[in-house]
Design an enzyme around this catalytic site. Structure first.
Site, PDB file in Angstrom:
ATOM      1  CD  GLN A  78      -3.097   1.083   2.050  1.00 46.05           C
ATOM      2  OE1 GLN A  78      -3.167  -0.095   2.591  1.00 46.05           O
ATOM      3  NE2 GLN A  78      -4.000   1.980   2.156  1.00 46.05           N
ATOM      4  CG  PHE A  79       1.190   3.974  -3.447  1.00 43.02           C
ATOM      5  CD1 PHE A  79       1.259   5.178  -3.617  1.00 43.02           C
ATOM      6  CD2 PHE A  79       0.234   2.977  -4.247  1.00 43.02           C
ATOM      7  CE1 PHE A  79       0.277   5.733  -4.444  1.00 43.02           C
ATOM      8  CE2 PHE A  79      -0.665   3.793  -4.952  1.00 43.02           C
ATOM      9  CZ  PHE A  79      -0.527   5.157  -5.201  1.00 43.02           C
ATOM     10  CB  THR A  80      -2.176   5.179  -0.102  1.00 43.11           C
ATOM     11  OG1 THR A  80      -2.669   4.137   0.665  1.00 43.11           O
ATOM     12  CG2 THR A  80      -2.430   5.164  -1.366  1.00 43.11           C
TER      13      THR A  80
END
Length: 146
Positions: A78-80
């Site tokens: 999850q890059f967010t």
């Protein structure tokens, strides 16, 4: 590296309607990687998570690890998690690692967890995913390698 750890009674992740990973009791991990993360960051967090004492013992105290309980891991990239929302109304993702670097570190992280004897299921890196879980407790923690 940044990981959101959620204790879960059950969880699954779908891509295009197909289940690509599922677990029973254990952890759902949302995993973010930044530019300067190395294998040592992945190893540090894998060890921390494997030995994190957040499961109840016979006295109802959070005193047991996922290893003690024989739990499973659902690891979702999850890059967010590296979204910066301090300015404006749209997150800035400049601190998130580029996909090639993030994938290398994410895969190393999952391998380190497996080396500890944990069953690790994953989502699909870079895909749009639907993650479903029954949060247990709820117990949710944020861990960072630096």
């Amino acid at each position: 590296m940044r990981v959101v750890v959620q204790r879960s009674k059950e969880a699954k992740v779908k891509v295009n309607g197909d289940i690509v990973g599922s677990i029973t009791k254990g952890f759902v991990l949302l995993v973010g990687v930044t530019h300067d993360d190395k294998d040592k960051d992945a190893a540090f967090l894998a060890d921390k998570i494997a030995n994190l004492r957040v499961f109840e013992d016979d006295n109802g105290k959070m005193n047991l690890s996922i290893l003690d309980k024989g739990g499973e891991i659902l690891s979702v990239s999850q890059f967010t998690l590296y979204g910066d929302c301090r300015k404006g109304r749209r997150p800035n993702f400049m601190e998130a690692a580029k996909p090639d670097h993030a994938l290398k570190i994410y895969e190393a992280f999952n391998a380190f967890l497996e080396e500890k004897g944990l069953k690790v299921e994953t989502g699909k890196f870079g895909a749009m995913m639907d993650v479903q879980l029954v949060n247990d407790g709820p117990v949710t923690l944020i861990l960072e390698s630096k």
